[in-house]
Design a protein around this motif. Structure first.
Motif, PDB file in Angstrom:
ATOM      1  N   ASN A 233       0.900  -1.183  -0.060  1.00  0.00           N
ATOM      2  CA  ASN A 233       0.055  -0.206  -0.109  1.00  0.00           C
ATOM      3  C   ASN A 233       0.928   1.367  -0.211  1.00  0.00           C
ATOM      4  O   ASN A 233       0.398   2.198   0.179  1.00  0.00           O
ATOM      5  N   LEU A 234       2.305   1.003  -0.104  1.00  0.00           N
ATOM      6  CA  LEU A 234       2.992   2.347  -0.261  1.00  0.00           C
ATOM      7  C   LEU A 234       2.745   3.309  -1.622  1.00  0.00           C
ATOM      8  O   LEU A 234       2.601   4.499  -1.437  1.00  0.00           O
ATOM      9  N   LYS A 235       2.715   2.205  -2.558  1.00  0.00           N
ATOM     10  CA  LYS A 235       2.444   3.086  -3.988  1.00  0.00           C
ATOM     11  C   LYS A 235       3.069   4.143  -4.059  1.00  0.00           C
ATOM     12  O   LYS A 235       2.491   5.259  -4.438  1.00  0.00           O
ATOM     13  N   LEU A 236       4.468   4.237  -4.052  1.00  0.00           N
ATOM     14  CA  LEU A 236       5.284   5.464  -4.299  1.00  0.00           C
ATOM     15  C   LEU A 236       5.086   5.944  -5.591  1.00  0.00           C
ATOM     16  O   LEU A 236       5.044   7.173  -6.067  1.00  0.00           O
ATOM     17  N   ASN A 237       4.896   5.201  -6.867  1.00  0.00           N
ATOM     18  CA  ASN A 237       4.807   5.339  -7.968  1.00  0.00           C
ATOM     19  C   ASN A 237       3.407   6.202  -8.098  1.00  0.00           C
ATOM     20  O   ASN A 237       3.760   7.131  -9.221  1.00  0.00           O
TER      21      ASN A 237
END
Length: 301
Positions: A233-237
């Motif tokens: 769930n970090l989803k840095l992109n």
């Protein structure tokens, strides 16, 4: 206890290395006469000359207990270890020619065994998968005597690594959550804020100059994890996107400039924070698991 075994060409050099009174002392032998390394090798070579086609006519074995275990081992225990290990290897300590020599020049005692692979009838001892068999035999002997084996040590280290990684993941996620709450304006700001928590954020840049992923390095432990390994769930992109796709894809720009070009996508910030959802330092997933566990216990009552 670690064990290594292999078939190799015999020779005076090998015997001089193993049978060396400056390194240790002789523990046990069978079917060999002689005092010096040269004499011992010459005696073993008599039987080996019955099978001149065999190049790897000697089995070299090393048994290395842990420092703690070796400090408690008496000569009688080492002799029992030698005999028991050879039997586990389907070798007969009463029939096969061998010499066992204890080396004490290092921090702990370890055992070298040189065994004649050529039997009295000229036939050869099967050495298929001898290294793996030696590891299994050492593990069985260590378990029998209550010593530590290489397998035990490996499993312990793996458990410790997993526990350490789990802790580091938690540290990274907490730092990530705190930094996002401050709404960093771009990726560079995000990196600098994460660095204050002792965490490096390194984008992975492909040949086209685009960021295709991220890695986190925890300075204190040296743990290096992909963003997806920390939490999907970090989803840095999605969180950091370029406002200028044409400039970002230019081959003339260096990586530092490409990274600077990535700004915070505020439209997805809230949803990502909600997905991470740290409440009191715990994730929603953990809270959900705890709730389900309490519900199951309640139903059982």
């Amino acid at each position: 206890m670690i064990s290594k075994a292999k078939s190799c060409p015999g020779g005076t050099a090998l015997f001089h290395y193993v049978v060396n009174e400056e390194k240790g002392y002789e523990l046990l032998r069978n079917g060999l006469s002689g005092v010096t390394p040269k004499e011992l090798y010459s005696d073993m070579a008599i039987m080996q000359n019955q099978n001149l086609k065999c190049k790897n006519n000697t089995i070299s074995i090393v048994l290395s207990p842990t420092i703690e275990d070796s400090s408690r081992m008496s000569n009688d225990q080492l002799k029992e270890l030698t005999k028991g290990f050879l039997k586990e290897m389907n070798l007969d300590p009463k029939l096969n020619q061998f010499i066992a020599f204890v080396h004490t020049e290092k921090d702990h005692k370890h055992l070298h065994i040189l065994l004649n692979r050529v039997k009295s009838d000229g036939k050869l001892i099967n050495d298929s998968f001898i290294s793996k068999k030696a590891q299994e035999a050492a593990h069985k002997m260590a378990s029998e005597y209550g010593w530590s084996s290489a397998k035990d040590i490996k499993e312990t280290k793996e458990r410790e690594r997993k526990e350490s990684t789990k802790e580091v993941r938690s540290i990274i996620k907490k730092a990530h959550y705190l930094v996002l709450k401050a709404k960093p304006k771009n990726l560079i700001t995000y990196q600098k804020e994460m660095a204050k928590y002792g965490i490096q954020v390194l984008p992975t840049i492909n040949k086209q100059g685009n960021i295709q992923g991220y890695r986190f390095i925890h300075d204190a432990s040296g743990t290096n994890l992909k963003a997806s390994e920390v939490d999907r769930n970090l989803k840095l992109n999605k969180l950091f996107s370029s406002e200028n796709e044409i400039t970002r894809n230019s081959n003339n720009l260096n990586k530092e400039y490409v990274i600077n070009d990535y700004s915070l996508n505020t439209s997805v910030l809230k949803s990502i924070i909600n997905q991470l959802a740290f409440i009191g330092g715990e994730s929603q997933d953990e809270n959900l698991r705890q709730k389900k566990s309490r519900k199951r216990k309640s139903l059982r009552r």
